[in-house]
Write a protein that holds these residues in place. Structure first.
Motif, PDB file in Angstrom:
ATOM      1  N   PRO A   1       0.819  -1.231   0.000  1.00  0.00           N
ATOM      2  CA  PRO A   1       0.000   0.000   0.000  1.00  0.00           C
ATOM      3  C   PRO A   1       0.845   1.270   0.000  1.00  0.00           C
ATOM      4  N   ALA A   2       1.936   1.274   0.778  1.00  0.00           N
ATOM      5  CA  ALA A   2       2.797   2.457   0.844  1.00  0.00           C
ATOM      6  C   ALA A   2       3.480   2.703  -0.498  1.00  0.00           C
ATOM      7  N   ALA A   3       3.928   1.627  -1.140  1.00  0.00           N
ATOM      8  CA  ALA A   3       4.574   1.774  -2.446  1.00  0.00           C
ATOM      9  C   ALA A   3       3.606   2.357  -3.470  1.00  0.00           C
ATOM     10  N   VAL A   4       2.348   1.954  -3.410  1.00  0.00           N
ATOM     11  CA  VAL A   4       1.341   2.494  -4.331  1.00  0.00           C
ATOM     12  C   VAL A   4       1.109   3.977  -4.054  1.00  0.00           C
ATOM     13  N   LEU A   5       1.048   4.338  -2.762  1.00  0.00           N
ATOM     14  CA  LEU A   5       0.843   5.744  -2.398  1.00  0.00           C
ATOM     15  C   LEU A   5       1.969   6.634  -2.904  1.00  0.00           C
ATOM     16  N   VAL A   6       3.170   6.097  -2.993  1.00  0.00           N
ATOM     17  CA  VAL A   6       4.308   6.868  -3.498  1.00  0.00           C
ATOM     18  C   VAL A   6       4.372   6.822  -5.021  1.00  0.00           C
ATOM     19  N   ALA A   7       4.114   5.650  -5.597  1.00  0.00           N
ATOM     20  CA  ALA A   7       4.278   5.473  -7.042  1.00  0.00           C
ATOM     21  C   ALA A   7       3.255   6.257  -7.864  1.00  0.00           C
ATOM     22  N   LEU A   8       2.017   6.365  -7.376  1.00  0.00           N
ATOM     23  CA  LEU A   8       0.983   7.061  -8.143  1.00  0.00           C
ATOM     24  C   LEU A   8       1.353   8.524  -8.426  1.00  0.00           C
ATOM     25  N   PRO A   9       1.661   9.326  -7.411  1.00  0.00           N
ATOM     26  CA  PRO A   9       2.045  10.715  -7.721  1.00  0.00           C
ATOM     27  C   PRO A   9       3.356  10.816  -8.479  1.00  0.00           C
ATOM     28  N   MET A  10       4.312   9.923  -8.209  1.00  0.00           N
ATOM     29  CA  MET A  10       5.569   9.967  -8.944  1.00  0.00           C
ATOM     30  C   MET A  10       5.328   9.761 -10.436  1.00  0.00           C
ATOM     31  N   GLY A  11       4.473   8.783 -10.752  1.00  0.00           N
ATOM     32  CA  GLY A  11       4.172   8.514 -12.154  1.00  0.00           C
ATOM     33  C   GLY A  11       3.510   9.694 -12.838  1.00  0.00           C
ATOM     34  N   LEU A  12       2.557  10.330 -12.154  1.00  0.00           N
ATOM     35  CA  LEU A  12       1.866  11.481 -12.732  1.00  0.00           C
ATOM     36  C   LEU A  12       2.807  12.668 -12.922  1.00  0.00           C
ATOM     37  N   VAL A  13       3.719  12.863 -11.983  1.00  0.00           N
ATOM     38  CA  VAL A  13       4.667  13.984 -12.092  1.00  0.00           C
ATOM     39  C   VAL A  13       5.679  13.724 -13.204  1.00  0.00           C
ATOM     40  N   LEU A  14       6.088  12.467 -13.372  1.00  0.00           N
ATOM     41  CA  LEU A  14       7.028  12.142 -14.444  1.00  0.00           C
ATOM     42  C   LEU A  14       6.418  12.396 -15.819  1.00  0.00           C
ATOM     43  N   LEU A  15       5.098  12.304 -15.919  1.00  0.00           N
ATOM     44  CA  LEU A  15       4.428  12.555 -17.190  1.00  0.00           C
ATOM     45  C   LEU A  15       4.444  14.033 -17.564  1.00  0.00           C
ATOM     46  N   GLN A  16       4.725  14.935 -16.621  1.00  0.00           N
ATOM     47  CA  GLN A  16       4.583  16.365 -16.880  1.00  0.00           C
ATOM     48  C   GLN A  16       5.591  16.938 -17.888  1.00  0.00           C
ATOM     49  N   PRO A  17       6.837  16.647 -18.027  1.00  0.00           N
ATOM     50  CA  PRO A  17       7.677  15.834 -17.155  1.00  0.00           C
ATOM     51  C   PRO A  17       8.413  16.716 -16.138  1.00  0.00           C
ATOM     52  N   ASP A  18       8.626  16.179 -14.937  1.00  0.00           N
ATOM     53  CA  ASP A  18       9.331  16.906 -13.886  1.00  0.00           C
ATOM     54  C   ASP A  18      10.087  15.892 -13.029  1.00  0.00           C
ATOM     55  N   LEU A  19      11.279  15.540 -13.490  1.00  0.00           N
ATOM     56  CA  LEU A  19      12.068  14.508 -12.824  1.00  0.00           C
ATOM     57  C   LEU A  19      12.474  14.927 -11.415  1.00  0.00           C
ATOM     58  N   GLY A  20      12.857  16.185 -11.227  1.00  0.00           N
ATOM     59  CA  GLY A  20      13.312  16.641  -9.917  1.00  0.00           C
ATOM     60  C   GLY A  20      12.241  16.511  -8.859  1.00  0.00           C
ATOM     61  N   THR A  21      11.014  16.945  -9.176  1.00  0.00           N
ATOM     62  CA  THR A  21       9.920  16.854  -8.213  1.00  0.00           C
ATOM     63  C   THR A  21       9.552  15.404  -7.941  1.00  0.00           C
ATOM     64  N   ALA A  22       9.565  14.565  -8.977  1.00  0.00           N
ATOM     65  CA  ALA A  22       9.269  13.143  -8.790  1.00  0.00           C
ATOM     66  C   ALA A  22      10.281  12.498  -7.850  1.00  0.00           C
ATOM     67  N   LEU A  23      11.545  12.841  -8.003  1.00  0.00           N
ATOM     68  CA  LEU A  23      12.574  12.296  -7.115  1.00  0.00           C
ATOM     69  C   LEU A  23      12.383  12.787  -5.686  1.00  0.00           C
TER      70      LEU A  23
END
Length: 371
Positions: free
Chosen positions: A141-163
């Motif tokens: 569950p924790a991995a999903v909570l982190v992965a969902l916003p990271m994936g959406l931010v990477l699509l923007q794309p914004d690698l720094g914020t995703a990291l």
């Protein structure tokens, strides 16, 4: 002294506020110099934003622990929906789709997600039975909570914020007591996936940032220009610097973005190694106070919340300093409380406000017996 200093003033966390105010004031001086000796357009707005967000942080201290726990999932959910909205109706600027145009302002939801992911994971692990910490129910569950916003931010794309989102989440998961072998396996998997991500997951400009980081001198007037000029500015400052408002690299426009991503290079040219060490020391004092707040917290939720906020600020500071010295790729991470920019100031002041809030909970804990 207690009879001289009003109680509301005396009970403020001056061990953190004094260095913070000093850092912001010093940052305004650097921005004054970056503008060629003018308060506009950087220094004045920098100080005004700090005043507004400091008031916001003071209001945050009034929130109770039960209320913050209650709103953790709703706040995360709302920000996640805003990230989805960015992908559908977001405003495009600078080649990236990161903002929502609300008419009176451009909102960047990804900035709110940095502290929000720390909050939601602290809530998750704060309510998880200790016996389940070593099971997959503590990880998935924790991995999903982190992965969902990271994936959406990477699509923007914004690698720094995703990291930044991922770093805060991983730190909270580590401090929650998840088995070390899981993090080792994750690190090994990252090493294997990294080449694939480089060739198939990164945009062309992101790939150039990586190759430039590895060999900036290969194209000193092109992709390596930023890092090369930053190193020149820092190195030319020497031990004591060239003097306030005497930096040639920024004043002659050799140093790109002297008021945002490379503000430390602007400072180091004028204030030298001693100025750089003083800035790092001040950051250390602020984060040391934040860690002491986490250690003093009587319950797991508060400990993880405070620790995660310190980790978020640390990521900003560490990546920016490594970036301007050529030890990390340029990923557009500003220097907290010194760089000009409202988004960075807002995010880091949310972290500060959260720490002040947890600090107040700690002072009240013996009386209210919360835990």
């Amino acid at each position: 002294m207690n009879s001289v200093i009003p109680a509301p003033v005396a009970r403020q966390p001056w061990a953190m506020l004094a260095p913070l105010i000093l850092l912001v004031g010093f940052g305004a001086m650097v921005l004054f110099s970056a503008a060629g000796g003018h308060w506009q357009p950087f220094a004045t707005s920098h100080l005004m934003r700090f005043g507004v967000f400091l008031a916001m942080a003071s209001v945050m201290t009034l929130f109770g622990r039960d209320l913050v726990r209650f709103v953790a999932y709703p706040v995360y959910g709302v920000i996640l929906l805003l990230l989805v909205a960015v992908e559908t109706i977001g405003f495009v600027g600078g080649g990236s789709q990161r903002w929502l145009d609300l008419g009176f302002l451009h909102l960047q939801p990804s900035e709110f997600m940095k502290p929000a992911v720390v909050l939601v994971l602290a809530k998750f692990y704060g309510g998880l039975p200790p016996g389940m910490t070593g099971t997959w129910r503590a990880l998935i569950p924790a991995a999903v909570l982190v992965a969902l916003p990271m994936g959406l931010v990477l699509l923007q794309p914004d690698l720094g914020t995703a990291l930044a989102i991922g770093f805060g989440g991983i730190v909270v998961m580590f401090l929650a007591g998840l088995p070390l072998r899981w993090f080792m396996l994750g690190g090994a998997a990252a090493v294997v996936v990294a080449p694939i991500a480089y060739f198939f997951g990164l945009h062309d400009y992101q790939q150039r940032r990586v190759t430039t980081f590895l060999d900036p001198e290969s194209d000193p007037l092109g992709s390596g220009y930023h890092i090369t000029q930053s190193k020149i500015a820092i190195g030319s400052g020497g031990l004591f610097g060239k003097g306030f408002n005497e930096g040639s690299q920024s004043h002659l426009n050799y140093l790109p973005e002297p008021h945002t991503d490379f503000v430390f290079a602007t400072m180091a040219e004028e204030w030298g190694l001693l100025g750089g060490l003083a800035v790092i020391l001040i950051y250390g004092l602020i984060m040391r106070w934040g860690l002491s707040v986490a250690r003093q917290s009587p319950d797991r939720f508060s400990k993880l919340l405070a620790s995660g906020m310190v980790a978020t600020m640390f990521f900003y500071v560490a990546i920016n300093l490594l970036m301007v010295m050529g030890l990390a790729p340029v990923v557009g991470i500003p220097l907290p409380f010194m760089s000009h920019g409202g988004s960075s100031m807002m995010t880091n002041m949310i972290c500060i406000g959260t720490l002040m809030m947890v600090n107040r909970w700690n002072r009240q804990a013996p009386r209210s017996r919360l835990g």
